[in-house]
Structure formats: C-alpha cells, structure tokens
Design a protein around this motif. Sequence first.
Motif, PDB file in Angstrom:
ATOM      1  N   VAL A 140      14.639  18.473  18.510  1.00 53.88           N
ATOM      2  CA  VAL A 140      14.402  19.900  18.776  1.00 53.88           C
ATOM      3  C   VAL A 140      14.692  20.729  17.529  1.00 53.88           C
ATOM      4  CG1 VAL A 140      15.217  21.872  20.122  1.00 53.88           C
ATOM      5  CG2 VAL A 140      14.783  19.701  21.263  1.00 53.88           C
ATOM      6  N   VAL A 141      15.773  20.430  16.847  1.00 56.80           N
ATOM      7  CA  VAL A 141      16.129  21.165  15.628  1.00 56.80           C
ATOM      8  C   VAL A 141      15.069  20.945  14.549  1.00 56.80           C
ATOM      9  CG1 VAL A 141      17.784  21.257  13.723  1.00 56.80           C
ATOM     10  CG2 VAL A 141      18.593  21.280  16.058  1.00 56.80           C
ATOM     11  N   GLY A 142      14.595  19.705  14.390  1.00 59.09           N
ATOM     12  CA  GLY A 142      13.552  19.420  13.404  1.00 59.09           C
ATOM     13  C   GLY A 142      12.253  20.160  13.697  1.00 59.09           C
ATOM     14  N   LYS A 143      11.885  20.199  14.984  1.00 61.57           N
ATOM     15  CA  LYS A 143      10.651  20.894  15.372  1.00 61.57           C
ATOM     16  C   LYS A 143      10.779  22.399  15.132  1.00 61.57           C
ATOM     17  CE  LYS A 143       7.383  21.375  19.130  1.00 61.57           C
ATOM     18  NZ  LYS A 143       7.043  21.043  20.518  1.00 61.57           N
ATOM     19  N   GLY A 172      17.932  11.011   9.762  1.00 61.45           N
ATOM     20  CA  GLY A 172      16.583  10.468   9.653  1.00 61.45           C
ATOM     21  C   GLY A 172      15.667  11.004  10.736  1.00 61.45           C
ATOM     22  N   ILE A 173      16.192  11.188  11.926  1.00 60.39           N
ATOM     23  CA  ILE A 173      15.387  11.726  13.029  1.00 60.39           C
ATOM     24  C   ILE A 173      14.990  13.170  12.745  1.00 60.39           C
ATOM     25  CG2 ILE A 173      15.473  12.377  15.468  1.00 60.39           C
ATOM     26  CD1 ILE A 173      17.219   9.854  15.871  1.00 60.39           C
ATOM     27  N   VAL A 174      15.923  13.970  12.234  1.00 59.98           N
ATOM     28  CA  VAL A 174      15.604  15.368  11.894  1.00 59.98           C
ATOM     29  C   VAL A 174      14.512  15.422  10.828  1.00 59.98           C
ATOM     30  CG1 VAL A 174      16.500  17.493  10.878  1.00 59.98           C
ATOM     31  CG2 VAL A 174      17.859  16.266  12.561  1.00 59.98           C
ATOM     32  N   LEU A 175      14.657  14.624   9.770  1.00 58.72           N
ATOM     33  CA  LEU A 175      13.674  14.638   8.681  1.00 58.72           C
ATOM     34  C   LEU A 175      12.319  14.118   9.146  1.00 58.72           C
ATOM     35  CD1 LEU A 175      15.881  13.412   5.693  1.00 58.72           C
ATOM     36  CD2 LEU A 175      15.229  15.735   6.280  1.00 58.72           C
ATOM     37  N   ASP A 176      12.302  13.064   9.966  1.00 56.08           N
ATOM     38  CA  ASP A 176      11.029  12.532  10.468  1.00 56.08           C
ATOM     39  C   ASP A 176      10.323  13.533  11.373  1.00 56.08           C
ATOM     40  OD1 ASP A 176      11.301  10.195   9.066  1.00 56.08           O
ATOM     41  OD2 ASP A 176      12.214   9.088  10.738  1.00 56.08           O
ATOM     42  N   THR A 177      11.073  14.256  12.180  1.00 64.55           N
ATOM     43  CA  THR A 177      10.476  15.258  13.065  1.00 64.55           C
ATOM     44  C   THR A 177       9.865  16.399  12.265  1.00 64.55           C
ATOM     45  OG1 THR A 177      12.179  14.727  14.689  1.00 64.55           O
ATOM     46  CG2 THR A 177      10.903  16.724  15.056  1.00 64.55           C
ATOM     47  N   LYS A 179       8.641  16.114   9.229  1.00 62.55           N
ATOM     48  CA  LYS A 179       7.409  15.571   8.636  1.00 62.55           C
ATOM     49  C   LYS A 179       6.288  15.490   9.663  1.00 62.55           C
ATOM     50  CE  LYS A 179       9.692  12.596   5.249  1.00 62.55           C
ATOM     51  NZ  LYS A 179       9.983  11.189   4.910  1.00 62.55           N
ATOM     52  N   GLU A 180       6.621  15.079  10.881  1.00 67.17           N
ATOM     53  CA  GLU A 180       5.607  14.957  11.934  1.00 67.17           C
ATOM     54  C   GLU A 180       4.985  16.295  12.297  1.00 67.17           C
ATOM     55  OE1 GLU A 180       7.662  13.098  15.138  1.00 67.17           O
ATOM     56  OE2 GLU A 180       7.786  11.158  14.109  1.00 67.17           O
ATOM     57  N   ASN A 181       5.718  17.366  12.076  1.00 63.90           N
ATOM     58  CA  ASN A 181       5.220  18.701  12.417  1.00 63.90           C
ATOM     59  C   ASN A 181       4.524  19.392  11.251  1.00 63.90           C
ATOM     60  OD1 ASN A 181       5.929  19.307  15.286  1.00 63.90           O
ATOM     61  ND2 ASN A 181       7.921  18.632  14.537  1.00 63.90           N
ATOM     62  N   GLY A 182       4.161  18.645  10.210  1.00 64.69           N
ATOM     63  CA  GLY A 182       3.289  19.180   9.174  1.00 64.69           C
ATOM     64  C   GLY A 182       3.948  19.698   7.917  1.00 64.69           C
ATOM     65  N   ILE A 183       5.208  19.405   7.699  1.00 63.15           N
ATOM     66  CA  ILE A 183       5.891  19.822   6.470  1.00 63.15           C
ATOM     67  C   ILE A 183       5.909  18.642   5.516  1.00 63.15           C
ATOM     68  CG2 ILE A 183       8.057  20.672   5.475  1.00 63.15           C
ATOM     69  CD1 ILE A 183       6.721  22.744   7.184  1.00 63.15           C
ATOM     70  N   ILE A 184       5.631  18.912   4.237  1.00 61.50           N
ATOM     71  CA  ILE A 184       5.607  17.873   3.213  1.00 61.50           C
ATOM     72  C   ILE A 184       6.944  17.895   2.480  1.00 61.50           C
ATOM     73  CG2 ILE A 184       4.468  17.094   1.114  1.00 61.50           C
ATOM     74  CD1 ILE A 184       1.987  18.640   2.095  1.00 61.50           C
ATOM     75  N   PHE A 185       7.501  16.717   2.247  1.00 55.43           N
ATOM     76  CA  PHE A 185       8.732  16.614   1.458  1.00 55.43           C
ATOM     77  C   PHE A 185       8.383  16.200   0.045  1.00 55.43           C
ATOM     78  CE2 PHE A 185      10.778  16.706   5.539  1.00 55.43           C
ATOM     79  CZ  PHE A 185      11.988  17.317   5.280  1.00 55.43           C
ATOM     80  N   VAL A 186       8.832  17.000  -0.922  1.00 50.85           N
ATOM     81  CA  VAL A 186       8.569  16.694  -2.330  1.00 50.85           C
ATOM     82  C   VAL A 186       9.850  16.328  -3.047  1.00 50.85           C
ATOM     83  CG1 VAL A 186       6.489  18.052  -2.592  1.00 50.85           C
ATOM     84  CG2 VAL A 186       8.697  19.153  -2.873  1.00 50.85           C
TER      85      VAL A 186
END
Length: 186
Positions: A140-143, A172-177, A179-186
């Motif tokens: 939920v926090v990641g989304k 890892g769950i926060v970061l994966d969520t 990424k799944e919602n359209g944010i790119i990590f550089v």
Amino acid sequence: MAACISSSPSLFLFSSNFVRTHGEKPTSLSWSSSFPQLKLSLNFFPSPSTLTLNQGFIVQAAWTRRSRGELAKKPNRKSWKQKTDMYMRPFLLNVFFSKRFIHAKVMHRGTSKVISVATTNSKDLRNTLPSLTDVNACRVVGKLIAERSKEADVFAMSYEARKDERIEGRLGIVLDTIKENGIIFV
C-alpha cells in the motif's frame, strides 16, 4: 635608441626600429608578417652555465598533482560523483521502518523539497489496514508513493541503500511495488 627588457643589460637588447607606425602598410599579408621583426644575435644570450635561479630563467612547474599528504589535509573535498550525482539523479526515495509504522518519502536532492509522502501512520491507512508493518502495508505504501509521485510529475527516482543494507524483505516489496506502478529507478 635601445631598450632593455631583462635585469642584466647584456640580455635581450634590441633596437626600437621594429615598431611599425600607423601610416605604414604591411609588406605581406601572412600571419607571420604581423609579428615585429626582431634582429637578435646569439652573442647576447648567456651560456647555460652562467644562468642561476635568481635570474628567473628556469621555469618551474606551475601546477602539479596533489600529493597524498595534501589530500589528507583536505578530507572534506568532494569527489566528481558527489558533486554531480545531485543533478544526474535529482529525486531520492527514503524508506524507514519503525516497529509500529512504515514511512516513505521522495525528496528533491538540490532543494530538499519533499515531493511525496506515504506512511501507515496516516489517519486513512491507520484505520483501514489490519497491520501497519506487514507485507500488505508495504504494498500500500509503495502504491501510494508511486501515485503521488506521478501527480507531481516525477517518473524516475533513485534509492541509495545504506551501508550493509540489503534490498530484500519488506524494503524489496516497497521498491517492487513502486516499479510495478510505473516509476523508473535510475
């Protein structure tokens, strides 16, 4: 009329007839013709054995590499990466896990302005989530971070892991969520 440039009168003597007046036209149009015509003979230059450091003829290096001792004297000097990283990756994600809550925020590095915030301690999430620190709360926090960052026109961010921190488990769950919602990590 003779002019003397150096400290010793026998060095670099030349006559003043090389100076062109305003009315004279150059005889050649090449770039070398724009230089004054000096008439020097080799008799005026001293031998290398008579040169000393006091006369200033030996040119010493104007700039040299800093030694390790000098580096140790200035420990606060920033590296190239430290100087430019703020401009190459301007948005930074911070995630903090306490015993009771999960906090996440996206900051602009240059201005330290907070772009988006999500925490399980907020009123809307505190009353709706059964647990404020489990895997579901991390999702939920990641989304929420991803949605609020998109609203602020931030589509790329970076995460710098702390020393000896692994990207696994709840982090890892926060970061994966995100990424799944359209944010790119550089």
